[in-house]
Design an enzyme around this catalytic site. Structure first.
Site, PDB file in Angstrom:
ATOM      1  N   ASP A  18       0.824  -1.217   0.000  1.00 20.53           N
ATOM      2  CA  ASP A  18       0.000   0.000   0.000  1.00 20.53           C
ATOM      3  C   ASP A  18       0.858   1.268   0.000  1.00 20.53           C
ATOM      4  O   ASP A  18       1.978   1.274   0.531  1.00 20.53           O
ATOM      5  CB  ASP A  18      -0.928  -0.023   1.234  1.00 20.53           C
ATOM      6  N   ASN A  25     -10.975  -2.510  -5.330  1.00 18.33           N
ATOM      7  CA  ASN A  25     -10.190  -1.625  -6.206  1.00 18.33           C
ATOM      8  C   ASN A  25     -10.828  -1.439  -7.586  1.00 18.33           C
ATOM      9  O   ASN A  25     -10.518  -0.483  -8.288  1.00 18.33           O
ATOM     10  CB  ASN A  25      -8.749  -2.122  -6.363  1.00 18.33           C
ATOM     11  N   TRP A  26     -11.744  -2.344  -7.954  1.00 14.89           N
ATOM     12  CA  TRP A  26     -12.463  -2.158  -9.229  1.00 14.89           C
ATOM     13  C   TRP A  26     -13.257  -0.855  -9.219  1.00 14.89           C
ATOM     14  O   TRP A  26     -13.588  -0.318 -10.276  1.00 14.89           O
ATOM     15  CB  TRP A  26     -13.425  -3.329  -9.500  1.00 14.89           C
TER      16      TRP A  26
HETATM   17  C1  IPE Z   1      -5.461  -2.666  -0.130  1.00 16.23           C
HETATM   18  O1  IPE Z   1      -5.104  -1.343  -0.342  1.00 16.23           O
HETATM   19  C2  IPE Z   1      -5.486  -3.415  -1.421  1.00 16.23           C
HETATM   20  C3  IPE Z   1      -4.174  -3.617  -2.045  1.00 16.23           C
HETATM   21  C4  IPE Z   1      -3.031  -3.297  -1.541  1.00 16.23           C
HETATM   22  C5  IPE Z   1      -4.202  -4.258  -3.324  1.00 16.23           C
HETATM   23  P1  IPE Z   1      -6.215  -0.212  -0.506  1.00 16.23           P
HETATM   24  O2  IPE Z   1      -5.480   1.070  -0.662  1.00 16.23           O
HETATM   25  O3  IPE Z   1      -7.180  -0.581  -1.553  1.00 16.23           O
HETATM   26  O4  IPE Z   1      -6.956  -0.287   0.905  1.00 16.23           O
HETATM   27  P2  IPE Z   1      -7.801   0.795   1.703  1.00 16.23           P
HETATM   28  O5  IPE Z   1      -8.857   1.281   0.768  1.00 16.23           O
HETATM   29  O6  IPE Z   1      -6.865   1.877   2.113  1.00 16.23           O
HETATM   30  O7  IPE Z   1      -8.338   0.064   2.887  1.00 16.23           O
HETATM   31  C1  IPE Z   2      -1.544   0.255  -3.366  1.00 14.80           C
HETATM   32  O1  IPE Z   2      -1.341   1.628  -3.400  1.00 14.80           O
HETATM   33  C2  IPE Z   2      -1.778  -0.337  -4.726  1.00 14.80           C
HETATM   34  C3  IPE Z   2      -3.164  -0.769  -4.972  1.00 14.80           C
HETATM   35  C4  IPE Z   2      -4.131  -0.764  -4.104  1.00 14.80           C
HETATM   36  C5  IPE Z   2      -3.473  -1.243  -6.300  1.00 14.80           C
HETATM   37  P1  IPE Z   2      -2.552   2.639  -3.447  1.00 14.80           P
HETATM   38  O2  IPE Z   2      -2.920   2.875  -4.849  1.00 14.80           O
HETATM   39  O3  IPE Z   2      -3.651   2.183  -2.556  1.00 14.80           O
HETATM   40  O4  IPE Z   2      -1.876   3.944  -2.829  1.00 14.80           O
HETATM   41  P2  IPE Z   2      -2.464   4.924  -1.738  1.00 14.80           P
HETATM   42  O5  IPE Z   2      -2.924   4.079  -0.585  1.00 14.80           O
HETATM   43  O6  IPE Z   2      -3.593   5.648  -2.381  1.00 14.80           O
HETATM   44  O7  IPE Z   2      -1.325   5.809  -1.363  1.00 14.80           O
HETATM   45 MG    MG Z   3      -4.042   2.394  -0.612  1.00 15.61          MG
END
Ligand code: IPE
Ligand code: IPE
Ligand code: MG
Length: 247
Positions: free
Chosen positions: A21, A69-70
């Site tokens: 993350d 994430n979708w």
């Molecule tokens: C969790 O990260 C999912 C992945 C790392 C693929 P997110 O950024 O989607 O999680 P939340 O929304 O902060 O909980």
């Molecule tokens: C994790 O990084 C990657 C995925 C969830 C695909 P993020 O895209 O969630 O990055 P932040 O949390 O917004 O910084």
């Molecule tokens: Mg994130």
């Protein structure tokens, strides 16, 4: 001294799972678009895989894309899917040479066709490798996985293949995506967030949780070793008392 030298070889976790993350925040800190963070995150995947292989971890599961994430903006989802295909195509030979077995968990049918095809081809190519298993959690969420398992078990009961009286934890485990892997002993989450975000809820019942402020694109081998050292300094009691765990 590198944290690597502090690692006790005989206490290395067999399975490490990582919630990667912080890519978006990393990009923002660098004055760039979010996708730049995802692109740089690929280097951290390589670093973690090398570090894990180096210390003898057998399974490395990476949360790459969640069911939720979708719902991100379409441009970001498309960029992530493109990056996935490009990365697989670019890295597959290297992974194969390093005897990495690639596997995936999640609802792969939701992936764009070219992603799914590239992924399945890479899985097929590396299936007999056995140095380390790299499991990508893609279009994955734990509630999706558990719901699916419940449906399949109900179906097996209906068909008379399972006696409901005999359903136990092993039965449930057999219906999860992770049926072939031991539970992760160590779960790492980068970027300072202290939540699980629908990842491996069943499997992490007794995992040690390690949270670090480091944003994913900054997570290097040394950070991985540090997490392993922290894990080795934990006392895992599994509900028992300290005296029982030291004998
Ligand atoms: C969790 O990260 C999912 C992945 C790392 C693929 P997110 O950024 O989607 O999680 P939340 O929304 O902060 O909980
Ligand atoms: C994790 O990084 C990657 C995925 C969830 C695909 P993020 O895209 O969630 O990055 P932040 O949390 O917004 O910084
Ligand atoms: Mg994130």
């Amino acid at each position: 001294m590198s944290a690597k030298n502090q690692i006790e070889k005989e206490k290395v976790p067999r399975h490490v799972a990582i919630i990667m993350d912080g890519n978006g925040r990393w990009a923002k800190n660098h004055g760039e678009m979010r996708v730049f963070g995802h692109m740089n995150g690929v280097n951290s995947v390589r670093e973690s895989l090398e570090a894990a292989t180096d210390v003898g971890v057998e399974y490395l599961t990476l949360y790459a894309f969640s069911t939720e994430n979708w719902d991100r903006p379409i441009e970001e989802v498309s960029a992530l899917m493109d990056l996935l295909v490009q990365t697989i195509v670019k890295e597959i030979e290297g992974l194969h040479d390093n005897e990495v077995r690639l596997e995936a968990i999640g609802d792969l049918n939701l992936l764009p066709k070219k992603c799914k095809e590239a992924l399945l081809e890479a899985i097929q190519k590396t299936k007999n490798n056995n140095r380390i298993t790299l499991v990508l959690a893609l279009s994955y969420s734990s509630r999706w996985e558990i719901t699916r398992a419940v449906k399949s078990i109900a179906d097996a009961v209906k068909k008379g293949k399972i006696d409901p009286e005999k359903i136990d934890q092993t039965t449930v485990q057999k219906y999860l995506e992770t049926r072939n892997y031991p539970d992760p002993e160590l779960l790492i989450r980068t970027s300072g967030e202290k939540r699980i975000s629908n990842f491996l809820l069943w499997q992490i019942a007794y995992s040690e949780l390690y949270f670090t402020e480091t944003l994913w694109p900054d997570f290097k081998k040394e950070n991985f070793y540090e997490a392993v050292v922290a894990f080795q300094n934990r006392e895992r009691r599994f509900g028992k008392i300290s005296e029982q765990t030291t004998i």
